[in-house]
Write a protein that holds these residues in place. Structure first.
Motif, mmCIF file in Angstrom:
data_model
loop_
_atom_site.group_PDB
_atom_site.id
_atom_site.type_symbol
_atom_site.label_atom_id
_atom_site.label_comp_id
_atom_site.label_asym_id
_atom_site.label_seq_id
_atom_site.Cartn_x
_atom_site.Cartn_y
_atom_site.Cartn_z
ATOM 1 N N HIS A 213 -7.280 2.340 -5.389
ATOM 2 C CA HIS A 213 -7.484 2.566 -3.966
ATOM 3 C C HIS A 213 -7.529 4.076 -3.700
ATOM 4 O O HIS A 213 -6.548 4.683 -3.267
ATOM 5 C CB HIS A 213 -6.333 1.909 -3.200
ATOM 6 C CG HIS A 213 -6.583 1.651 -1.760
ATOM 7 N ND1 HIS A 213 -6.734 0.379 -1.250
ATOM 8 C CD2 HIS A 213 -6.687 2.480 -0.708
ATOM 9 C CE1 HIS A 213 -6.918 0.447 0.046
ATOM 10 N NE2 HIS A 213 -6.885 1.724 0.409
ATOM 11 N N HIS B 98 0.802 -1.223 0.000
ATOM 12 C CA HIS B 98 0.000 0.000 0.000
ATOM 13 C C HIS B 98 0.835 1.273 0.000
ATOM 14 O O HIS B 98 0.368 2.320 -0.433
ATOM 15 C CB HIS B 98 -0.922 -0.014 1.223
ATOM 16 C CG HIS B 98 -1.867 1.142 1.303
ATOM 17 N ND1 HIS B 98 -2.797 1.427 0.330
ATOM 18 C CD2 HIS B 98 -2.037 2.089 2.267
ATOM 19 C CE1 HIS B 98 -3.504 2.484 0.681
ATOM 20 N NE2 HIS B 98 -3.057 2.919 1.842
ATOM 21 N N SER C 46 -2.115 -1.666 -4.195
ATOM 22 C CA SER C 46 -3.064 -0.561 -4.112
ATOM 23 C C SER C 46 -2.481 0.688 -4.761
ATOM 24 O O SER C 46 -1.341 1.077 -4.501
ATOM 25 C CB SER C 46 -3.488 -0.298 -2.663
ATOM 26 O OG SER C 46 -2.411 0.066 -1.855
ATOM 27 N N ASP D 80 -3.194 4.738 -6.142
ATOM 28 C CA ASP D 80 -3.947 5.988 -6.120
ATOM 29 C C ASP D 80 -4.405 6.301 -7.553
ATOM 30 O O ASP D 80 -3.578 6.527 -8.440
ATOM 31 C CB ASP D 80 -3.033 7.099 -5.599
ATOM 32 C CG ASP D 80 -3.698 8.466 -5.539
ATOM 33 O OD1 ASP D 80 -4.878 8.589 -5.920
ATOM 34 O OD2 ASP D 80 -3.009 9.428 -5.120
ATOM 35 N N TYR E 25 3.749 8.779 -8.803
ATOM 36 C CA TYR E 25 4.023 7.626 -7.934
ATOM 37 C C TYR E 25 5.470 7.634 -7.434
ATOM 38 O O TYR E 25 6.328 8.353 -7.934
ATOM 39 C CB TYR E 25 3.665 6.299 -8.627
ATOM 40 C CG TYR E 25 2.228 6.289 -9.118
ATOM 41 C CD1 TYR E 25 1.177 6.343 -8.211
ATOM 42 C CD2 TYR E 25 1.927 6.268 -10.482
ATOM 43 C CE1 TYR E 25 -0.142 6.365 -8.643
ATOM 44 C CE2 TYR E 25 0.610 6.279 -10.939
ATOM 45 C CZ TYR E 25 -0.421 6.343 -10.010
ATOM 46 O OH TYR E 25 -1.722 6.368 -10.447
ATOM 47 N N ASN F 266 0.471 4.561 -3.548
ATOM 48 C CA ASN F 266 -0.614 5.405 -3.061
ATOM 49 C C ASN F 266 -0.067 6.759 -2.610
ATOM 50 O O ASN F 266 1.133 6.922 -2.414
ATOM 51 C CB ASN F 266 -1.375 4.729 -1.925
ATOM 52 C CG ASN F 266 -2.776 4.365 -2.360
ATOM 53 O OD1 ASN F 266 -3.563 5.228 -2.728
ATOM 54 N ND2 ASN F 266 -3.091 3.074 -2.343
#
Length: 418
Positions: free
Chosen positions: A129, A34, A89, A91, A53, A38
């Motif tokens: 996510h 995660h 996960s 974003d 990222y 994210n």
């Protein structure tokens, strides 16, 4: 001759259906990653840093020194621990904020990330996510309305992600287009909007790929209550159905929003302890930490209400079994094999050294073992939350050398990492 032909046709149909059901990735035991993709970093003006990222190094050094980590590929380590897939996960904000060539740049970054996971011999579940870092790109942007402009933008973005994943084939990747959507309440009072959104997104993905594995979810935070409120009229053999298990929440998430708060030490099962004992232990932990007596009194008052409700509910194995049975009965009622359910998140906060939050390790391990075995009894794949973080739910030990928690791996039925 006609009877023989019909029997042969039925046999071929069954074989085709079986192949379709087994043509997706093998998902059994997974872990969420995660902290990598994210909360994509922002520039000073609030725009996304580009390309978006984090790098692997930024991820690993986010909560501890990079020197804590052993050399080598993290995803190879994950496979060696015994996991067979990663729930990655992501974003969706940078994707929603862009179109055309710039969105393709973001997709290229994600394609490389998925390639790192699959290149290590793991399947990858790409979990869109949404987070609240930029509210306009959170799930609130769907406006609880299947026909809103935000929903249409989100659907177009999902279709583009599906196209990127389809390039990997269907044997090693899956797409989870939503994480824990709200859309409360569920049941008879539901607005029905989430049903429309989920069905439309499945249709969008199928227009891109007929057999990419899709992980659908119900509303109400992706809970079992949301799952059993979902009508799988859009079902096909390459769809799996997610639910998250953090129940009882008062056990799995023992913490306070108050920086001076103490909420910790509830046992599992509840029958192994008592309200009186839990209050006395919490008081002793606060005294050992030299908490101000007034703050102690406030914390104890808040904790007593939580703990009283917890013990009154008699949290334990029967409660877990009843919850899982709800998901299993829903699947059976809709002729969906339980192997196509997906326990996409579960976990428990481990008590911190100062006793401020979390569960005792023995209770955490009992709970996770029972829940994992309960899912496996029905062949339900699962994904533990999560690989590494400083917030209490972590496969990697939070301090010192970044090694896997051997007790946690044992609770998950996995081997110790080499």
């Amino acid at each position: 001759m006609v009877r023989l032909f019909l029997a042969l046709l039925a046999s071929l149909t069954l074989a085709a259906a079986t192949f379709a059901q087994e043509s997706g990735p093998s998902l059994r035991r997974g872990v969420s990653v995660h902290e990598w993709l994210n909360w994509s970093p922002l520039e000073e003006d609030g725009s996304y840093r580009w390309p978006p990222y984090r790098s692997i190094e930024e991820w690993l050094s986010g909560g501890r020194p990079l020197s804590d980590w052993p050399t080598g590929d993290q995803f190879t380590r994950i496979r060696e621990m015994g996991f067979d897939f990663v729930r990655l996960s992501v974003d969706p904000g940078p994707l929603l904020a862009t179109q055309g060539a710039k969105r393709q740049e973001a997709l290229d970054v994600l394609r490389a990330a998925v390639g790192q996971v699959t290149g290590a011999g793991l399947a990858a579940v790409l979990d869109l996510h949404a987070v609240g870092q930029k509210p306009e790109y959170s799930l609130a942007g769907l406006d609880s309305n299947a026909n809103s402009e935000g929903t249409r933008r989100y659907r177009g973005m999902v279709a583009d992600v599906a196209g990127m994943l389809a390039m990997f084939g269907t044997s090693s990747v899956a797409l989870e287009p939503f994480n824990e959507p709200g859309f409360y309440p569920c049941g008879a009072d539901s607005s029905g909007e989430w049903q429309k959104i989920m069905a439309a997104v499945v249709s969008d993905i199928r227009a891109v790929s007929a057999d990419l594995t899709v992980i659908a979810t119900g509303a109400c935070g992706g809970s079992i209550a949301g799952l059993i409120d979902l009508d799988p009229s859009f079902d096909d053999p390459s769809i799996r159905y997610s639910f998250h298990m953090y129940q009882p929440h008062s056990f799995t998430h023992q913490r306070s929003d108050d920086p001076d708060g103490f909420v910790s030490g509830l046992p599992w099962p509840a029958a192994t302890g008592s309200l009186t004992r839990s209050i006395a232990e919490l008081k002793a932990r606060m005294q050992a930490d030299n908490v101000d007596p007034v703050v102690q009194a406030l914390n104890l008052a808040a904790f007593q209400k939580i703990a009283a409700d917890y013990f009154a509910a008699d949290a334990g194995q029967a409660q877990l079994d009843a919850l899982l049975d709800q998901a299993v009965r829903w699947a059976e009622e809709h002729d969906i094999p339980t192997e196509r359910l997906f326990m996409g998140e579960f976990g428990t906060i481990l008590m911190t050294p100062d006793g401020r939050m979390g569960a005792h390790n023995v209770d955490r391990l009992r709970y996770l073992t029972a829940l994992r075995k309960g899912a496996e009894r029905f062949g339900i794949p699962w994904s533990i939350w999560e690989y590494s973080n400083p917030y209490g739910m972590s496969v990697i030990l939070p301090e010192g050398s970044a090694e896997a928690d051997p007790d946690l791996l044992q609770a998950l039925g996995l081997s110790q990492a080499r």
